[in-house]
Design an enzyme around this catalytic site. Structure first.
Site, PDB file in Angstrom:
ATOM      1  CD1 TRP A  99      -1.483  -3.820  -0.255  1.00 38.68           C
ATOM      2  CD2 TRP A  99      -3.398  -3.616  -2.066  1.00 38.68           C
ATOM      3  NE1 TRP A  99      -1.414  -3.214  -1.911  1.00 38.68           N
ATOM      4  CE2 TRP A  99      -2.755  -3.271  -2.807  1.00 38.68           C
ATOM      5  CE3 TRP A  99      -4.812  -3.065  -2.265  1.00 38.68           C
ATOM      6  CZ2 TRP A  99      -2.950  -2.662  -4.048  1.00 38.68           C
ATOM      7  CZ3 TRP A  99      -5.248  -2.756  -3.110  1.00 38.68           C
ATOM      8  CH2 TRP A  99      -4.150  -2.032  -4.092  1.00 38.68           C
ATOM      9  CG  ASP A 166      -5.004  -9.083   1.414  1.00 36.37           C
ATOM     10  OD1 ASP A 166      -4.423  -9.619   0.135  1.00 36.37           O
ATOM     11  OD2 ASP A 166      -4.780  -7.986   1.473  1.00 36.37           O
ATOM     12  CE  LYS A 190       0.146  -7.002  -6.176  1.00 35.89           C
ATOM     13  NZ  LYS A 190      -0.895  -7.272  -5.174  1.00 35.89           N
TER      14      LYS A 190
HETATM   15  C1  LIG Z   1      -1.568  -6.404  -4.422  1.00 29.28           C
HETATM   16  C2  LIG Z   1      -2.807  -6.666  -3.321  1.00 29.28           C
HETATM   17  C3  LIG Z   1      -3.864  -6.431  -3.006  1.00 29.28           C
HETATM   18  C4  LIG Z   1      -4.804  -6.137  -4.548  1.00 29.28           C
HETATM   19  O1  LIG Z   1      -4.698  -7.547  -5.531  1.00 29.28           O
HETATM   20  P1  LIG Z   1      -6.348  -7.441  -6.476  1.00 29.28           P
HETATM   21  O2  LIG Z   1      -6.006  -8.305  -7.331  1.00 29.28           O
HETATM   22  O3  LIG Z   1      -5.218  -5.929  -7.527  1.00 29.28           O
HETATM   23  O4  LIG Z   1      -7.123  -7.004  -6.229  1.00 29.28           O
HETATM   24  C5  LIG Z   1      -4.583  -6.643  -1.747  1.00 29.28           C
HETATM   25  N1  LIG Z   1      -3.712  -6.927  -0.765  1.00 29.28           N
HETATM   26  C6  LIG Z   1      -2.440  -6.511  -1.292  1.00 29.28           C
HETATM   27  C7  LIG Z   1      -1.570  -7.422  -0.228  1.00 29.28           C
HETATM   28  C8  LIG Z   1      -1.769  -6.603  -2.723  1.00 29.28           C
HETATM   29  O5  LIG Z   1      -0.277  -6.857  -2.300  1.00 29.28           O
END
Ligand SMILES: *Cc1c(COP(=O)(O)O)cnc(C)c1O
Length: 341
Positions: A99, A166, A190
């Site tokens: 990511w 993030d 998540k």
């Molecule tokens: C799942 C995830 C993403 C991607 O998320 P989307 O909503 O599918 O774009 C980005 N960063 C991390 C750390 C993730 O776990």
């Protein structure tokens, strides 16, 4: 019987969230209409988004000067919105996995990107330390929890430039000192709600400083000025997020949540360390309390399919590891009961 849901994302949500959202989809707030068929401009939905924003701020103890936004496009949209809005010349990124790489790739479209450190050399099994953040960068970007590799930065680090994080897969898993960050974002699927909404916590004073023109929908200022209602927001995921926030508050907030998460993670890691069949893949000091990655020791490697079969027979789902790590990954997000762990 309900499965033991170890899915990495979309993933387990509190029963409270599922139950209340299901009810509101049948009959929202006594209106005899479904949550899916009401106006986002109705006073009933306005109350939902207002409460979600207020609880978000309360639970994370967000200081004044920050806005909380609910946007479409997932965390991946934030990979481009962050540099679009904040990168004038140069940005710094910490490369801790898949990511983090994707975030960095988008930033390169907007300016110079300095990768301050990377753990690629060891398949992202640790968090780099002792790196230097350039003091002339517009911001420094980190991924606090590396969902795929099972490493986590669980300390709010000091940065000489605005810190952007993030937090898709560890938001609300522990208290966060939001004042140390310029911007925090993540997808909801998540630890918060079903897929379809991303959250952004942004320090307002950072906005409006880049010289480029920004399309209206990609400009954070549009959403700050309109309370995330410039266009039709994802109403159902926002309603579900509100339920999860209520659940978190009832549970006792983030101190309590962190304590429970630490206990759950220890239960699993202690067994992985004790049991000669298994070994953890992440460096011990950087182990994630949300995604526990482990493999079978070399001499037992051929038992991996058998273990997986056993896990499935016991009602577990989503425990197979990501293809870039192999073995197993138990995602034990906030809503995961200790019994399942
Ligand atoms: C799942 C995830 C993403 C991607 O998320 P989307 O909503 O599918 O774009 C980005 N960063 C991390 C750390 C993730 O776990």
């Amino acid at each position: 019987m309900k499965k033991h849901n170890f899915n990495a994302g979309p993933s387990i949500l509190p029963e409270f969230t599922i139950e209340n959202t299901a009810n509101a989809i049948r009959n929202f707030n006594g209106t005899n209409l479904s949550l899916m068929e009401i106006s986002h401009r109705s006073k009933e939905f306005q109350a939902v988004i207002d409460e979600a924003e207020a609880l978000f701020k309360e639970i994370l103890d967000i200081p004044a000067g920050y806005s909380v936004l609910f946007l479409g496009g997932g965390a991946s949209m934030q990979f481009c919105m962050v540099p679009y809005n904040l990168l004038e010349k140069k940005a710094a990124y910490l490369n801790t996995g898949t990511w983090a790489n994707k975030a960095q790739k988008e930033a390169k479209l907007f300016g110079e990107v300095v990768e301050v450190a990377s753990s690629k050399d060891a398949n992202y099994s640790y968090i780099p330390k002792n790196y230097e953040i350039p003091s002339d960068a517009d911001y420094f970007h980190i991924t606090t929890n590396n969902t795929i590799f099972g490493t986590e930065i669980r300390k709010d680090i000091d940065s000489p430039v605005p810190l952007v994080a993030d937090m898709s897969s560890d938001i609300f898993s522990r208290p966060v000192d939001v004042s140390k960050y310029g911007l925090i974002y993540g997808g909801a699927q998540k630890n918060l709600a079903p897929a379809g909404v991303a959250f952004v916590i942004v320090k307002e004073e950072l906005l409006g400083k880049v010289s480029r023109a920004i399309p209206t929908m990609l400009d954070y200022r549009t959403h700050v000025a309109n309370g995330s209602m410039f266009n039709t927001p994802p109403c159902v995921p926002i309603f579900a997020a509100l339920q999860t926030l209520k659940w978190l508050k009832q549970l006792g907030g983030l101190r309590k949540m962190e304590q429970i998460n630490l206990e759950k993670a220890a239960l699993l890691y202690d067994e992985i360390d004790r049991n000669r069949l298994f070994k953890g893949t992440a460096a011990i000091e950087d182990r994630s309390i949300m995604n526990v990655c482990f493999v079978m020791n070399d001499e037992y490697k051929e038992l991996e399919p058998k273990f997986l079969e056993y896990a499935v027979s016991q009602g577990m789902v989503g425990i197979k590891g990501h293809r870039s790590v192999g073995g197993f990954r138990a995602s034990i997000y906030n809503a995961m009961p200790k019994e399942s762990v």
